[in-house]
Write a protein that holds these residues in place. Structure first.
Motif, PDB file in Angstrom:
ATOM      1  N   LYS A   4      -4.765  -2.218   2.749  1.00  0.00           N
ATOM      2  CA  LYS A   4      -5.051  -0.850   3.170  1.00  0.00           C
ATOM      3  C   LYS A   4      -4.121   0.087   2.410  1.00  0.00           C
ATOM      4  N   ASP A  47      -9.075   3.470   4.897  1.00  0.00           N
ATOM      5  CA  ASP A  47      -9.819   4.458   4.115  1.00  0.00           C
ATOM      6  C   ASP A  47      -8.832   5.437   3.483  1.00  0.00           C
ATOM      7  N   ALA A  64      -8.998   9.084   4.990  1.00  0.00           N
ATOM      8  CA  ALA A  64      -8.512   9.141   6.372  1.00  0.00           C
ATOM      9  C   ALA A  64      -6.985   9.031   6.412  1.00  0.00           C
ATOM     10  N   ASP A  79      -3.995   3.636   6.401  1.00  0.00           N
ATOM     11  CA  ASP A  79      -5.379   3.510   6.847  1.00  0.00           C
ATOM     12  C   ASP A  79      -6.128   2.657   5.834  1.00  0.00           C
ATOM     13  N   GLN A 136      -9.876  10.534  -6.114  1.00  0.00           N
ATOM     14  CA  GLN A 136      -8.683  10.405  -5.275  1.00  0.00           C
ATOM     15  C   GLN A 136      -7.623  11.429  -5.685  1.00  0.00           C
TER      16      GLN A 136
END
Length: 96
Positions: A46, A69, A72, A67, A16
């Motif tokens: 989220k 994800d 995304a 999001d 990340q």
């Protein structure tokens, strides 16, 4: 450009962090125009992305996205942030 990246409620995994650094390269063209970039990522079912960019001439841009994800949500944020930075850059160039 000073970058401040923080995670709220969780810790970034290595992939990340790498993804964030890779995506931030999209606005490297405006590095001389930006004083600092503050990016906060919050996880609560989220991912919520919140970025503030302060420009040399006193203007600032604030963008958010969310999001389920991580990638995304980050892409959405960078799309909007890139557009804002380009608009500010164009405004300044028009005034010269």
């Amino acid at each position: 450009m000073t970058k401040s990246i923080s995670a709220v409620g969780f810790s970034f995994e290595k992939d990340q962090s790498d993804l964030i650094n890779q995506k931030l390269k999209r606005i490297d063209y405006a590095e001389s125009l930006i004083v600092d970039l503050i990016l906060r990522v919050k996880e609560d079912k989220k991912f919520y992305f919140d970025a503030t960019v302060n420009f040399r001439w006193g203007a600032n841009a604030h963008v958010t996205s969310d999001d389920f994800d991580f990638a995304a949500g980050l892409n959405k944020l960078m799309d909007v942030l890139d557009t804002k930075v380009k608009k500010e850059k164009d405004k300044i160039q028009e005034k010269k």
